[in-house]
Design a protein around this motif. Structure first.
Motif: not given
Length: 439
Positions: A308, A310, A313-315, A372, A381-382
């Motif tokens: 995963r 990050r 804010s993108y994952e 964040r 990261g949401d």
């Protein structure tokens, strides 16, 4: 269908091919209306046929290439890709149409077709299939060629990728176009028979040929991709990016193969993924905001299937074709509970466990900050999570969740709270990010 197939991209390519066939039908119809296969063509008719077929090919190829952006909006990138795809496919259509006409005419002659005389329907269909397979192959190859040049902006990027990248994509596109031409050629005369021929049947036939070429170009690309990224959180959630060539850059600028837009924390060129043999290496380029792999900030690291990433804010999740999961994946709370129990049995203490089974440890006898921003103890990261969203306080074996003035709220046991005690098994939500608390 295989879970690795990007159905969204297939839909865009199919719709783009359908639209290209429908739009390209008009000039073809104007040039050929009222004429049949047994008529003698004048020089003007021949020129008009070549030009209008080139326009048809350009419309199909241009819209299929533009559909790579997966947007129903006219952005500069979409416009440039359409113009490039139209131009390449228009030019290639002229020699392709010439040779496909030679093949078509030879098959018709063999089947008894001539001036003022109809021959075998079988040879008509066979000739149509052969000529459209030739045209479809050209269209697919044109999309592959245009796609390579479209990805080489600025020009230096054309020199960075793997040497085999253009050839591989041209072959993929040609294969998809060949199959699409086969499908379109087989159905064209069938549609004529069902509808009784005429203007409507030609519109339907050419539209379906475009749809088949677009769909099958996309399908071949999807079935042969080696690695890809899926956006799991952020503005473009659900989108996939194929990783092709030697280097795939990630960032906010439109020329990146992996474009992450709408987040100021994503730099214009934030990170790159380099292919080294069978391995893929992630390198972070953004010093201030950083690049995170499996929750840890990295400068460079080799990627494994399921990792995963990050960025702002993108994952994103990284995937490799043909790699089987190392463990059975359970869904929902049972998986989270099993992961938490494993951590606890190993002396890991209290944890938050997300729906994927990933555990985030709570600091014993201290405050654990969640948000964040990268200075938090638990970094999420949401995009729904505030920079400093919440905190869990641990005192003498008891735990309390405290909201830090977040915009989207902190929830314990389904209720929004400013502060609340935590008990083993409590469901916790930070913005849209859901967890189970285990102690």
């Amino acid at each position: 269908m295989n879970a690795s197939i990007n159905n969204r991209e297939l839909t865009y390519k199919a719709v783009a091919g359908l639209a290209g066939g429908a739009l390209g039908w008009l000039p073809v119809e104007l040039a050929s209306h009222g004429r049949n296969l047994t008529d003698v063509m004048s020089t003007g008719d021949i020129i008009a046929a070549y030009v209008t077929m080139a326009i048809l090919s350009g419309m199909i190829g241009g819209l299929i290439l533009a559909s790579d952006e997966q947007k129903f909006e006219l952005t500069p990138t979409v416009r440039n890709r359409f113009v490039l795809g139209f131009g390449v496919c228009f030019i290639l259509a002229i020699p392709a149409n010439y040779y496909s006409n030679i093949a078509f005419s030879a098959i018709l002659d063999y089947g008894g077709w001539g001036t003022g005389h109809q021959g075998s329907i079988f040879f008509l269909v066979f000739g149509r299939v052969v000529s459209w397979m030739m045209m479809g192959t050209m269209l697919g190859a044109g999309v592959g060629i245009a796609g390579f040049f479209g990805s080489a902006i600025p020009p230096i990027r054309a020199m960075v990728g793997s040497i085999s990248f253009p050839a591989i994509n041209i072959i993929k596109g040609a294969a998809g176009g060949w199959i699409g031409g086969l499908a379109g050629g087989l159905t064209f005369d069938l549609i004529n028979q069902v509808t009784g021929g005429g203007l409507a049947s030609r519109l339907i036939g050419l539209s379906l040929i475009g749809l088949a070429i677009g769909l099958l170009i996309g399908l071949v690309q999807e079935l042969t991709k080696a690695a890809w990224l899926t956006v799991d959180a952020g503005r473009l959630k659900g989108r996939q990016y194929r990783l092709e060539g030697g280097v795939s850059s990630i960032g906010r600028a439109e020329e990146n193969p992996v474009g992450l837009f709408g987040d100021s924390a994503v730099q214009a060129r934030h990170a790159v993924i380099e292919r080294r043999g069978t391995d893929y290496l992630l390198r972070g380029l953004a010093v201030a905001d950083g690049t995170f792999l499996n929750g840890e900030r990295i400068e460079s690291a080799t990627l494994k299937d399921g990792d995963r990433i990050r960025i702002g804010s993108y994952e994103l999740s990284f995937h490799l074709r043909g790699v089987k999961p190392s463990m059975t994946v359970e869904s929902g709370p049972s998986r989270a509970y099993a992961a938490a129990q494993s951590v606890i049995s190993n002396g890991g203490g209290a944890v938050l466990v997300d729906a994927n089974g990933k555990s985030f440890p709570i600091r014993p006898g201290a405050e654990t900050k969640i948000g964040r921003a990268t200075d938090n103890d638990i970094v999420l990261g949401d995009s729904s999570v505030s920079r400093h969203h919440a905190a869990i306080e641990s005192t003498n074996g008891t735990f309390r969740m405290r909201d830090l003035g977040s915009q989207n709220g902190t929830f314990v046991r389904g209720e929004r709270v400013s502060e609340a005690p935590l008990n083993n098994g409590d469901p916790v939500r930070v913005g849209d990010a859901s967890f189970t608390f285990r102690a």
